[in-house]
Scaffold this motif. Sequence first.
Motif, short mmCIF file in Angstrom:
data_model
loop_
_atom_site.label_atom_id
_atom_site.label_comp_id
_atom_site.label_asym_id
_atom_site.label_seq_id
_atom_site.Cartn_x
_atom_site.Cartn_y
_atom_site.Cartn_z
N VAL A 150 -2.17 -6.56 3.16
CA VAL A 150 -3.58 -6.91 2.98
C VAL A 150 -3.75 -8.33 2.45
O VAL A 150 -4.87 -8.85 2.42
N ALA A 151 -2.65 -8.98 2.03
CA ALA A 151 -2.74 -10.36 1.56
C ALA A 151 -2.98 -11.30 2.75
O ALA A 151 -2.37 -11.15 3.80
N ALA A 152 -3.85 -12.26 2.54
CA ALA A 152 -4.11 -13.26 3.57
C ALA A 152 -2.96 -14.27 3.62
O ALA A 152 -2.24 -14.44 2.63
N PRO A 153 -2.76 -14.94 4.74
CA PRO A 153 -1.76 -16.01 4.79
C PRO A 153 -2.02 -17.04 3.69
O PRO A 153 -3.15 -17.51 3.53
N GLY A 154 -1.01 -17.33 2.92
CA GLY A 154 -1.17 -18.23 1.78
C GLY A 154 -1.68 -17.54 0.53
O GLY A 154 -1.79 -18.17 -0.53
N GLY A 155 -2.00 -16.25 0.61
CA GLY A 155 -2.55 -15.52 -0.51
C GLY A 155 -1.49 -15.20 -1.56
O GLY A 155 -0.28 -15.22 -1.30
N GLU B 93 -2.05 3.49 1.28
CA GLU B 93 -2.72 3.48 2.60
C GLU B 93 -4.11 2.87 2.41
O GLU B 93 -5.13 3.53 2.53
N GLN B 94 -4.13 1.58 2.15
CA GLN B 94 -5.38 0.92 1.79
C GLN B 94 -6.31 0.81 3.01
O GLN B 94 -5.85 0.49 4.11
N PRO B 95 -7.60 1.05 2.80
CA PRO B 95 -8.56 1.06 3.90
C PRO B 95 -9.07 -0.34 4.27
O PRO B 95 -10.27 -0.54 4.46
N PHE B 96 -8.15 -1.29 4.36
CA PHE B 96 -8.53 -2.67 4.62
C PHE B 96 -7.71 -3.22 5.79
O PHE B 96 -6.57 -2.82 6.00
N PRO B 97 -8.29 -4.17 6.52
CA PRO B 97 -7.54 -4.80 7.61
C PRO B 97 -6.44 -5.72 7.08
O PRO B 97 -6.44 -6.10 5.90
N ASP B 98 -5.52 -6.08 7.95
CA ASP B 98 -4.45 -7.00 7.57
C ASP B 98 -5.04 -8.35 7.15
O ASP B 98 -6.04 -8.82 7.71
N GLY B 99 -4.39 -8.97 6.16
CA GLY B 99 -4.71 -10.35 5.82
C GLY B 99 -6.09 -10.60 5.28
O GLY B 99 -6.65 -11.67 5.48
N LYS B 100 -6.65 -9.65 4.55
CA LYS B 100 -8.05 -9.76 4.13
C LYS B 100 -8.25 -10.51 2.81
O LYS B 100 -9.26 -11.18 2.61
N PHE B 101 -7.27 -10.47 1.90
CA PHE B 101 -7.52 -10.91 0.53
C PHE B 101 -6.67 -12.12 0.13
O PHE B 101 -5.47 -12.15 0.37
N ASP B 102 -7.32 -13.07 -0.54
CA ASP B 102 -6.62 -14.26 -1.05
C ASP B 102 -5.82 -13.94 -2.30
O ASP B 102 -4.83 -14.61 -2.59
N LEU B 103 -6.28 -12.94 -3.07
CA LEU B 103 -5.56 -12.52 -4.27
C LEU B 103 -5.44 -11.00 -4.25
O LEU B 103 -6.46 -10.29 -4.18
#
Length: 296
Positions: free
Chosen positions: A168-173, A135-145
Amino acid sequence: MALEQHEKEKLQKGIAEFYDESSTLWENIWGDHMHHGFYDADSTVSVSDHRAAQIRMIEESLRFASFSEDDTKWPKRIVDVGCGIGGSSRYLAQKFGATSVGITLSPVQAQRANALAAAQGLAHKVSFQVADALEQPFPDGKFDLVWSMESGEHMPDKTKFVRELGRVAAPGGTIIIVTWCHRDLGPDEQSLQPWEQDLLKKICDAYYLPAWCSAADYVKLLQSLSLQDIKSEDWSSFVAPFWPAVIRSALTWNGLTSLLRTGLKTIKGALAMPLMIKGYNKGLIKFVIITCRKSG
């Protein structure tokens, strides 16, 4: 459902306390990378080589995930899921000029990771907090890696774990999972053999691990999320020297006296290390890397 939640909380409490106890011992003997080293197969190595092998593990993981030295698409935002005391986060942030956030269940680890970041002048680039990987406290699509170095084995719900990594991975991440698994089942097998299940149970009890899965299970989960460029590889032969080396370090005067100062959970884990070696030698335990990319 209430029982399941209770069991999850009990597991998480055990994991947090295990790493609260053992992280200082590990750092004193092995440094700030709390994971296996990557070695040439069948090599014999001295203790001084292990830290270099741990860095090599990071670099080999990046290579396997197709990050090249001249890549113009290096990640700028990284999450380190199960960050330990932040060794991977600091290394990756410096390598890529990125910002990184690490999450762990251990308050002791998070505090030490932030202290090390400050001491190394990286507090503006990396930060660490106590959080649940499921249950990560981050928005969708936040991280490249999205980086998970030897934390997946602690996850009681592998489906939810993989779903969160994808969320939590960004598009293309890129997602990189390096973890312990049990062997893939044969086409006619419905489950592991009884002796294999018994050995894994003993290891689980020592290291606060829930049910194991195979690399093939991970690949199926990633496929179900429509992730791309999914690939996996068995790296067991490249980490084989590590566990015997950990045992040797525990049997030194510094190792023994440090171990006795930690606590019962750490001592219990140390005593279970031969079981890990047995699992590797029998072909039951596999050290695997699985990578994929989120469609952009």
